[in-house]
Write a protein that holds these residues in place. Structure first.
Motif, PDB file in Angstrom:
ATOM      1  N   ILE A  45       0.937  -1.137  -0.117  1.00 41.63           N
ATOM      2  CA  ILE A  45      -0.012   0.053   0.034  1.00 41.63           C
ATOM      3  C   ILE A  45       0.730   1.297  -0.037  1.00 41.63           C
ATOM      4  O   ILE A  45       0.511   2.492  -0.627  1.00 41.63           O
ATOM      5  CB  ILE A  45      -0.927  -0.041   1.174  1.00 41.63           C
ATOM      6  N   LEU A  46       1.972   1.305   0.570  1.00 40.83           N
ATOM      7  CA  LEU A  46       2.841   2.559   0.663  1.00 40.83           C
ATOM      8  C   LEU A  46       4.190   2.206   0.867  1.00 40.83           C
ATOM      9  O   LEU A  46       4.579   1.297   1.235  1.00 40.83           O
ATOM     10  CB  LEU A  46       2.393   3.429   1.707  1.00 40.83           C
ATOM     11  N   GLN A  47       5.032   3.196   0.336  1.00 41.60           N
ATOM     12  CA  GLN A  47       6.598   2.909   0.900  1.00 41.60           C
ATOM     13  C   GLN A  47       6.979   4.339   1.111  1.00 41.60           C
ATOM     14  O   GLN A  47       6.357   5.490   0.988  1.00 41.60           O
ATOM     15  CB  GLN A  47       7.281   2.551  -0.437  1.00 41.60           C
ATOM     16  N   GLY A  48       8.369   4.502   1.839  1.00 43.75           N
ATOM     17  CA  GLY A  48       8.742   5.599   2.257  1.00 43.75           C
ATOM     18  C   GLY A  48       9.955   5.472   3.262  1.00 43.75           C
ATOM     19  O   GLY A  48      10.707   4.638   3.320  1.00 43.75           O
ATOM     20  N   LYS A  49      10.234   6.551   4.164  1.00 45.55           N
ATOM     21  CA  LYS A  49      11.270   6.612   5.026  1.00 45.55           C
ATOM     22  C   LYS A  49      10.760   6.871   6.452  1.00 45.55           C
ATOM     23  O   LYS A  49       9.802   7.726   6.497  1.00 45.55           O
ATOM     24  CB  LYS A  49      12.397   7.416   4.444  1.00 45.55           C
ATOM     25  N   ILE A  50      11.617   6.396   7.297  1.00 45.55           N
ATOM     26  CA  ILE A  50      11.129   6.766   8.609  1.00 45.55           C
ATOM     27  C   ILE A  50      12.518   6.914   9.423  1.00 45.55           C
ATOM     28  O   ILE A  50      13.711   6.371   9.170  1.00 45.55           O
ATOM     29  CB  ILE A  50      10.300   5.634   9.525  1.00 45.55           C
ATOM     30  N   ASN A  51      12.847   8.058  10.248  1.00 41.65           N
ATOM     31  CA  ASN A  51      13.881   8.466  11.043  1.00 41.65           C
ATOM     32  C   ASN A  51      13.688   7.814  12.346  1.00 41.65           C
ATOM     33  O   ASN A  51      12.593   8.047  13.158  1.00 41.65           O
ATOM     34  CB  ASN A  51      13.675   9.809  10.994  1.00 41.65           C
ATOM     35  N   ASP A  52      14.588   6.803  12.927  1.00 39.87           N
ATOM     36  CA  ASP A  52      14.250   6.237  13.828  1.00 39.87           C
ATOM     37  C   ASP A  52      15.654   6.349  14.832  1.00 39.87           C
ATOM     38  O   ASP A  52      16.830   6.037  14.331  1.00 39.87           O
ATOM     39  CB  ASP A  52      14.271   4.579  13.719  1.00 39.87           C
ATOM     40  N   ASP A  53      15.263   7.452  15.715  1.00 39.19           N
ATOM     41  CA  ASP A  53      16.535   8.087  16.726  1.00 39.19           C
ATOM     42  C   ASP A  53      17.739   8.338  16.037  1.00 39.19           C
ATOM     43  O   ASP A  53      18.705   7.848  16.258  1.00 39.19           O
ATOM     44  CB  ASP A  53      16.808   6.867  17.658  1.00 39.19           C
ATOM     45  N   GLY A  54      17.463   9.035  14.680  1.00 41.54           N
ATOM     46  CA  GLY A  54      18.661   9.651  13.926  1.00 41.54           C
ATOM     47  C   GLY A  54      18.942   8.631  12.727  1.00 41.54           C
ATOM     48  O   GLY A  54      19.896   9.072  11.931  1.00 41.54           O
ATOM     49  N   THR A  55      18.299   7.514  12.643  1.00 45.56           N
ATOM     50  CA  THR A  55      18.688   6.536  11.861  1.00 45.56           C
ATOM     51  C   THR A  55      17.746   6.433  10.661  1.00 45.56           C
ATOM     52  O   THR A  55      16.629   6.152  10.938  1.00 45.56           O
ATOM     53  CB  THR A  55      19.233   5.141  12.256  1.00 45.56           C
ATOM     54  N   GLU A  56      18.050   7.004   9.387  1.00 43.27           N
ATOM     55  CA  GLU A  56      16.934   6.840   8.495  1.00 43.27           C
ATOM     56  C   GLU A  56      16.830   5.365   7.862  1.00 43.27           C
ATOM     57  O   GLU A  56      17.823   4.889   7.429  1.00 43.27           O
ATOM     58  CB  GLU A  56      17.213   7.895   7.368  1.00 43.27           C
TER      59      GLU A  56
END
Length: 127
Positions: free
Chosen positions: A22-33
């Motif tokens: 359904i979707l794709q993208g990026k997430i920043n997890d404690d400074g790590t993309e």
């Protein structure tokens, strides 16, 4: 009898009928993309869920395939321990396409297959 060892091996199959990208993208997890994809699915009990998958690597067409046993695709995978690579072979069973996968340590840069600029999406993948 020896226990089956599937270390550094795997397989990928056609998604279940209940699964939908359904979707794709990026997430920043404690400074790590991190690159992610979201898959909508239904549990066995009928509950709607969205599963989150993180990018593990990239496979490129093996343009230097020198034998039938050579992988159809190769590429780097994410590993915090050491440089690792994945190889994939296209297979079909009972008319259903799938891939077998193998993970190994990366070779020296001079030996490592250099991927082309061609996108896998341009290939005619039957599924």
């Amino acid at each position: 009898m020896a226990e089956y060892d599937n270390t550094d091996k795997g397989a990928a199959f056609k998604p279940f009928d209940t699964q939908k990208f359904i979707l794709q993208g990026k997430i920043n997890d404690d400074g790590t993309e991190r690159k992610i994809v979201l898959i909508k699915d239904t549990t066995k009990s009928g509950k709607q869920i969205i599963e989150i998958f993180e990018k593990a690597g990239t496979l490129f067409v093996n343009e230097k395939k020198e034998s039938e046993n050579a992988p159809d695709y190769t590429g780097p995978i994410s590993s915090i321990v050491k440089d690792r690579r994945m190889a994939a072979w296209k297979r079909t069973k009972d008319g259903n396409p799938y891939m077998t996968l193998a993970v190994s340590d990366a070779r020296d840069k001079e030996e490592t297959h250099k991927p082309s600029n061609n996108s896998i999406a341009d290939d005619e993948v039957p599924w």
